[in-house]
Enzyme design. Structure first.
Site, PDB file in Angstrom:
ATOM      1  CB  CYS A 195       0.872  -5.446   2.003  1.00  0.00           C
ATOM      2  SG  CYS A 195      -0.391  -4.617   2.970  1.00  0.00           S
ATOM      3  CB  SER A 230      -0.862   0.017   1.262  1.00  0.00           C
ATOM      4  OG  SER A 230      -0.007  -0.056   2.396  1.00  0.00           O
ATOM      5  CB  CYS A 277       2.994  -3.780   9.560  1.00  0.00           C
ATOM      6  SG  CYS A 277       2.853  -2.391   8.407  1.00  0.00           S
TER       7      CYS A 277
HETATM    8  N1  DGL Z   1       2.833  -2.538   4.740  1.00  0.00           N
HETATM    9  C1  DGL Z   1       1.470  -2.881   5.052  1.00  0.00           C
HETATM   10  C2  DGL Z   1       1.400  -4.130   5.925  1.00  0.00           C
HETATM   11  O1  DGL Z   1       2.332  -4.886   5.915  1.00  0.00           O
HETATM   12  C3  DGL Z   1       0.745  -1.739   5.491  1.00  0.00           C
HETATM   13  C4  DGL Z   1      -0.175  -1.213   5.902  1.00  0.00           C
HETATM   14  C5  DGL Z   1      -1.243  -0.246   5.668  1.00  0.00           C
HETATM   15  O2  DGL Z   1      -1.379   0.224   4.541  1.00  0.00           O
HETATM   16  O3  DGL Z   1      -1.987  -0.014   6.634  1.00  0.00           O
HETATM   17  O4  DGL Z   1       0.452  -4.403   6.586  1.00  0.00           O
END
Ligand code: DGL
Length: 276
Positions: A76, A13, A186
């Site tokens: 993600c 994201s 995350c």
């Molecule tokens: N990098 C994403 C994850 O690993 C991100 C989060 C997001 O957009 O809230 O969950």
């Protein structure tokens, strides 16, 4: 014989997926990385599930139609915990997801107290409940889904460092419960690791999934008979990241940020491919 080097699509994201891309680059230095960020939909941690599924699938489909890729990595956790079956049903290309590293954490912890740091969405997902049931049922697991963390990680791109005091406050539940192991659930969070360490000096193990993902990508490329970087002379025309495509405006400072991570980018695209 296929002339081009292996190409791996890395999706997130925002900029968090670059923490996974860096692990793939270390393991497979000749692979071309194509980075796609749905930053117009950021943060996924605040979005309804169906929105994440639809955005993820349509952006990735549009991307692989334009640019052939050998492996797709959903870098993600928030998306991977819901989107994988839908995406796999829509493409022949192998898809690798990233989910919180509960199993490795349960193998590290000495006091059986694990902290899981993830987005507000991931900490509530049944997927995480199942991982904890399957691999850490003998541990106390403390979940923390602070919405500020991903934003602080995004701000690093423009050179803005997180406020250590605010970060210490956010980490207080882990400190109070005495966890000795923290899962970075995350992909944005490895970017903040130095501030997390400062905040929780007693934590012995910080666990993320980046290296496991890189090993999986290497296995899939070998399995598909794709030439590995060590087998072919470098044929990349541009940087290590062939292109970084953002569905919204590209973050200011992204080129310098990637250069600093050892992953120069050849091309940065904003508002791609028109999804806002
Ligand atoms: N990098 C994403 C994850 O690993 C991100 C989060 C997001 O957009 O809230 O969950």
């Amino acid at each position: 014989m296929n002339k081009r080097n292996p190409r791996v699509l890395v999706f997130d994201s925002g900029v968090g997926g670059f923490s996974v891309a860096a692990c793939i680059h270390r393991a497979l230095p000749g692979a071309e990385l194509l980075y796609v960020a749905d930053n117009a939909g950021f943060p996924y941690g605040d979005q309804p599930e169906q929105v994440v599924i639809d955005r993820c699938c349509s952006l990735i489909e549009a991307c692989v139609q334009q640019t052939p890729c050998d492996v797709i990595v959903i870098a993600c956790n928030t998306a991977s915990t819901i989107v994988l079956p839908y995406l796999r049903a829509r493409t022949e290309i192998p898809v690798v997801g990233v989910v919180p590293a509960i199993k490795p954490a349960s193998q590290c912890t000495l006091n059986r107290k694990i902290g899981v740091l993830a987005t507000p969405a991931t900490v509530k997902r049944p997927y995480l409940d199942k991982l904890i049931r399957d691999f850490a049922s003998n541990c106390e697991v403390v979940r923390l889904g602070d919405p500020n963390l991903v934003r602080w990680a995004e701000e690093l791109v423009s050179g803005q460092e997180p406020n250590q005091h605010q970060l210490n406050e956010a980490m207080r539940p882990f400190q109070q419960r005495g966890v000795d192991t923290v899962v970075l659930g995350c992909t944005h969070y490895p970017l903040l690791l130095q501030w997390f360490r400062e905040s929780l000096p007693d934590v012995a193990f910080w666990v993320d999934s980046g290296e496991a993902i890189a090993r999986r990508v290497e296995y899939l490329l070998k399995n598909a008979g794709r030439m590995l970087p060590s087998d072919v002379p470098g044929e990349l025309s541009g940087g290590v990241v062939g292109a970084a495509c953002f569905s919204g405006p590209a973050p200011a400072g992204i080129e310098r940020f990637l250069e600093g991570m050892g992953m120069p980018v050849a091309d940065v695209k904003s508002n791609w491919p028109g999804l806002k």
